[in-house]
Design an enzyme around this catalytic site. Structure first.
Site, short mmCIF file in Angstrom:
data_model
loop_
_atom_site.label_atom_id
_atom_site.label_comp_id
_atom_site.label_asym_id
_atom_site.label_seq_id
_atom_site.Cartn_x
_atom_site.Cartn_y
_atom_site.Cartn_z
N TYR A 1 59.00 43.05 54.55
CA TYR A 1 58.35 42.88 55.93
C TYR A 1 59.29 43.86 56.93
CZ TYR A 1 54.34 40.31 57.15
OH TYR A 1 52.99 40.02 57.32
N GLU B 1 58.10 44.54 60.67
CA GLU B 1 57.35 44.74 62.07
C GLU B 1 58.24 45.32 62.95
OE1 GLU B 1 55.67 41.39 63.47
OE2 GLU B 1 54.25 41.23 61.75
N ASP C 1 40.38 63.20 65.44
CA ASP C 1 40.33 62.81 64.17
C ASP C 1 40.14 63.43 62.95
OD1 ASP C 1 40.00 60.93 61.69
OD2 ASP C 1 38.49 59.59 62.52
N THR D 1 43.57 60.15 58.13
CA THR D 1 43.99 59.36 56.73
C THR D 1 44.74 60.55 56.01
OG1 THR D 1 41.94 60.62 55.72
CG2 THR D 1 41.89 58.18 56.75
N LYS E 1 42.51 62.02 51.75
CA LYS E 1 41.27 62.80 51.62
C LYS E 1 41.87 64.04 51.36
CE LYS E 1 38.69 60.30 55.11
NZ LYS E 1 38.01 59.02 54.63
N ARG F 1 46.37 56.33 50.04
CA ARG F 1 45.57 55.55 51.10
C ARG F 1 46.31 55.16 52.27
NH1 ARG F 1 40.71 55.45 48.92
NH2 ARG F 1 39.84 54.79 50.88
N1 PLP Z 1 37.79 58.74 60.36
C1 PLP Z 1 37.13 59.63 59.74
C2 PLP Z 1 36.55 60.81 60.32
C3 PLP Z 1 36.56 59.21 58.26
O1 PLP Z 1 36.00 59.96 57.50
C4 PLP Z 1 37.12 57.96 57.68
C5 PLP Z 1 36.67 57.37 56.44
O2 PLP Z 1 35.82 57.84 55.84
C6 PLP Z 1 37.90 57.13 58.63
C7 PLP Z 1 38.20 57.35 60.01
C8 PLP Z 1 38.34 55.63 58.14
O3 PLP Z 1 39.43 55.86 56.96
P1 PLP Z 1 39.76 54.61 56.30
O4 PLP Z 1 38.62 54.41 55.20
O5 PLP Z 1 41.04 54.94 55.68
O6 PLP Z 1 39.67 53.36 57.14
#
Ligand code: PLP
Length: 489
Positions: A75, A77, A252, A281, A284, A290
């Site tokens: 842990y 935090e 994002d 993320t 991808k 992940r």
């Molecule tokens: N943001 C975008 C643009 C995504 O395509 C995705 C997932 O498909 C996410 C956020 C969410 O990611 P996670 O599945 O790791 O929570």
């Protein structure tokens, strides 16, 4: 294996990994054999199919191995050097290394490596922006250091303000993501949301329309980024629009982080210098474990740092360790070759589909995504996705702009190149993939409902097509093995 660092995938390493995985699976099997069996089977299945899910990839063996350690048991935090638990010195090292690689790789002033996933990264970013833009100034006005010093009445007023902010994001059917303010996600419940879309004729992002919407709606946050838009975005223009209306620009880049890391998207197409806060993320196109990351300009850093325990549970130290390894891989020069190949292969795939009569959203691609409108085959996205899967071609159905079939059945199939590029597929293979996809889709007919009407779900794939396509895929997959040299007994 094209794109994977040679030393990370040297045959000698795969040999060591083979005996490591044999032992690991034996240990797992001694407790729950079904999990060991499913793990073996997953490797066989991944090796034997054309993985074209745009959000998936194959992490390297060093990344995979890093996830399975005793860091999982700790842990931690808090933040680096400031934990709410004792004995976090090694987690501090892990988190600091992950953050350092992220800062260096993306040229970001600040990086936060704790988010467990993309959703968590976005939630962290939203609350950081609310803290910086709403809570902070309010506390200052009231002369309070933190929310605990507020009277009940002041706190109620602040809660009202925090819960009453506006967010502008890309519409789902133009390729936006649920976490960008849509009702099924917490972001849609936190914010008043409005959407910008794409031009109905070109299907391209219309910056003038975004600007007009921003001036009318006056959002606190503009979110750019997508999960199903097959084109690049000019983030400098998005920042200009955000500045005009006093909004925070959050990008994002979950989908295309690998193309940013690999310097395919530079200048106006690189979100990091333009956005106030950038989320991603790591699993991808970035090809890591992940997880999520938040990158920020200095002024937002203290608020981002509050992610745990504000919206995140204790950090997953084993995953942060794996992020550090993946980010180190992405900083090597051959990752740039890999990233360029992702984009080149998407071009090959798009051209292959177009020359065989396929209809593509926006007419093509200039990132890693191809969005095939399957209505020209007389199918819904659901029927196309299922028929392709029968033939070992793994894609996912996706809405197209103004989709007549709605978000469940859809009219499109989203196809991505990151995973097969990792396996070493190039132009010829992606042209062949296009040929195989068209063969499946042009030999698929919509089925009927039980009442005899046209169905949006059932379909009939002509006899023999699936086997023929699988055999041709197998030839390509055998030439480009997944984890070459990794042999399980
Ligand atoms: N943001 C975008 C643009 C995504 O395509 C995705 C997932 O498909 C996410 C956020 C969410 O990611 P996670 O599945 O790791 O929570």
């Amino acid at each position: 294996m094209t794109g994977l660092t040679p030393d990370a995938h040297a045959p000698s390493l795969a040999k060591i990994a083979s005996s490591a995985y044999d032992s690991i699976l034996e240990v797992i099997g001694s407790v729950e054999p079904r999990i060991a069996d499913a793990t073996r089977q997953e490797l066989t299945d991944q090796r034997g199919s054309l993985k074209l899910i745009a959000s998936e990839n194959y992490a390297s063996l060093p990344v995979l191995l890093t996830m399975g350690t005793w860091f999982s048991d700790k842990y931690a935090e808090g933040t680096i050097g400031h934990r709410f638990y004792a004995g976090c010195q090694n987690v501090d090292t892990v988190e600091a290394v992950a953050a350092e690689h992220a800062r260096e790789l993306f040229g970001a002033p600040y990086a936060y490596a704790q988010p467990h996933s993309g959703i968590d990264a976005n939630l962290t970013a939203f609350w950081a922006i609310l803290a910086h833009r709403v809570e902070g100034p309010e506390l200052e006005k009231l002369g309070a250091k933190n929310v605990n010093e507020l009277s009940d009445a002041d706190w109620e007023e602040l809660r009202g303000k925090l819960g009453n902010q506006r967010l502008l994001g890309m519409s789902l059917d133009s390729g936006g993501h649920l976490t960008h303010g849509f009702r099924p996600n917490i972001s849609g419940k936190m914010f008043h949301q409005q959407q910008y879309g794409t031009d109905p004729t070109t299907q391209l992002l219309d910056y003038d329309a975004v600007r007009a919407k921003a001036h009318e709606f006056k959002p606190l946050i503009i979110v750019a980024g997508y999960s199903a838009y097959p084109r690049r975005v000019n983030f400098a223009k998005m920042r200009e629009i955000a500045d005009e209306v006093g909004a925070t620009l959050m990008v994002d880049m979950a989908h295309f982080a690998g193309l940013v890391a690999g310097k395919v998207f530079t200048g106006d197409e690189d979100p990091v210098p333009h956005a106030h806060v950038t989320t991603t993320t790591t699993h991808k196109s970035l090809r890591g474990p992940r997880g999520g990351l938040v990158l920020a300009q200095e002024e937002y850093a203290p608020s981002v740092d509050r992610g745990c325990p504000l919206v995140l549970g204790g950090p997953l130290s084993h995953m942060m360790a794996a992020k550090a390894v993946a980010l180190a891989e992405a900083r090597r020069p051959d990752f740039q070759t890999y990233a360029q190949s992702i984009a080149d292969n998407a071009q090959s795939l798009a051209e292959g589909l177009l020359k065989r009569g396929g209809k593509l959203v926006t007419g093509g691609t200039d990132n890693h995504i191809v969005l095939l409108d399957v209505t020209s085959f007389g199918l819904t996205g659901r029927q196309a996705e299922s028929a392709l899967l029968d033939a070992g071609v793994v894609t996912n159905r996706n809405s197209v702009p103004q989709d007549p079939n709605g978000a469940w059945y859809t009219s499109g199939v989203r196809i991505g190149t990151p995973a097969l590029t990792t396996r070493g597929f190039g132009h010829d293979e992606f042209d062949k993939v296009a040929e195989l996809m068209v063969e499946v889709l042009s030999n698929t007919q919509p089925g009927q409902t039980k009442a005899g009407g046209p169905s949006k779900a059932t379909y009939v794939l002509a006899d023999g097509v699936a086997d023929r396509v699988k055999a041709q895929s197998a030839e390509m997959l055998d030439k480009h093995p997944l984890y070459p040299g990794l042999e399980l007994t």
